[in-house]
Design a protein around this motif. Structure first.
Motif, PDB file in Angstrom:
ATOM      1  N   TRP A   1       0.827  -1.209   0.000  1.00  0.00           N
ATOM      2  CA  TRP A   1       0.000   0.000   0.000  1.00  0.00           C
ATOM      3  C   TRP A   1       0.859   1.255   0.000  1.00  0.00           C
ATOM      4  CZ3 TRP A   1      -5.085  -1.005  -0.533  1.00  0.00           C
ATOM      5  CH2 TRP A   1      -5.507  -2.302  -0.212  1.00  0.00           C
TER       6      TRP A   1
ATOM      7  N   ALA B   1      -1.599  -1.298   5.550  1.00  0.00           N
ATOM      8  CA  ALA B   1      -2.800  -0.754   4.915  1.00  0.00           C
ATOM      9  C   ALA B   1      -3.313   0.457   5.687  1.00  0.00           C
ATOM     10  CB  ALA B   1      -3.889  -1.817   4.840  1.00  0.00           C
TER      11      ALA B   1
ATOM     12  N   SER C   1      -8.694  -5.059   3.560  1.00  0.00           N
ATOM     13  CA  SER C   1      -7.905  -3.837   3.646  1.00  0.00           C
ATOM     14  C   SER C   1      -8.318  -2.875   2.536  1.00  0.00           C
ATOM     15  CB  SER C   1      -6.410  -4.157   3.537  1.00  0.00           C
ATOM     16  OG  SER C   1      -5.966  -4.816   4.712  1.00  0.00           O
TER      17      SER C   1
END
Length: 197
Positions: A23, A81, A172
């Motif tokens: 991420w 995340a 997520s």
């Protein structure tokens, strides 16, 4: 409702959407969380049961607590995340039916039958989780659904104040690092698992 979504919208939600394993360091805001919910709650559930119960984990403390319940392969994903949603369900969702489905006495369909409640809550909360993913993608976020975690430990850690709630799966949310995406796995042609009768 006859208009078809644009190809770019369908690409965003389905055809080009991918599951990232990493991420970017960009937050998911509380406003975005509310926008996702306002869309996902409109998705249909049986008799408008709305059995899904959601915990949106965004704080460092919450991420550490959730990561402690996850399998080794998912711990770092949760920590990295911007947000991870615990998708759960309420075994006593039927108590809310008098106002959620006022057309008839739907509560009576489930009283005294916990097995039926569990089956219905499990099915319809999973639908709500799918609506959550579609809503998040439609709003420009990426999704990383996960099932590798200890459901019982997560239930105890995050639903302790609601003894009839159960954690089921995780998702997520954020802005995915597309360099961490695997090659797309096969998708079957229609004739493989479908028939029209």
């Amino acid at each position: 409702m006859s208009d078809t979504l644009s190809d770019s919208a369908l690409d965003r939600i389905f055809r080009e959407a991918r599951t990232p394993n990493g991420w970017h360091d960009k937050p998911v805001t509380e406003q975005q969380i509310h926008e996702i919910y306002e869309l996902m709650k409109m998705g249909p559930t049986s008799a408008n049961q709305q059995p899904g119960r959601f915990v949106w984990v965004t704080s460092d403390e919450g991420k550490k607590k959730l990561a402690a319940c996850a399998s080794d392969g998912n711990k770092d994903k949760i920590l990295a995340a911007p947000a991870t949603v615990i998708i759960g369900y309420d075994l006593d969702f039927h108590e809310q039916l008098p106002w959620l489905f006022p057309h008839t006495d739907a509560k009576s369909w489930f009283e005294g039958d916990e097995d039926a409640r569990k089956e219905s809550a499990f099915r319809n909360s999973a639908l709500q989780g799918a609506y959550l993913m579609i809503a998040a993608r439609a709003l420009g976020l990426d999704c990383g659904p996960m099932s590798g975690f200890d459901k019982e430990a997560t239930t105890k850690a995050f639903f302790a104040d609601q003894p009839r709630y159960r954690a089921d799966w995780l998702c997520s949310l954020g802005y995915g690092d597309m360099t961490t995406v695997f090659d797309r796995s096969p998708r079957p042609e229609f004739g493989t698992f479908n028939k029209v009768v």
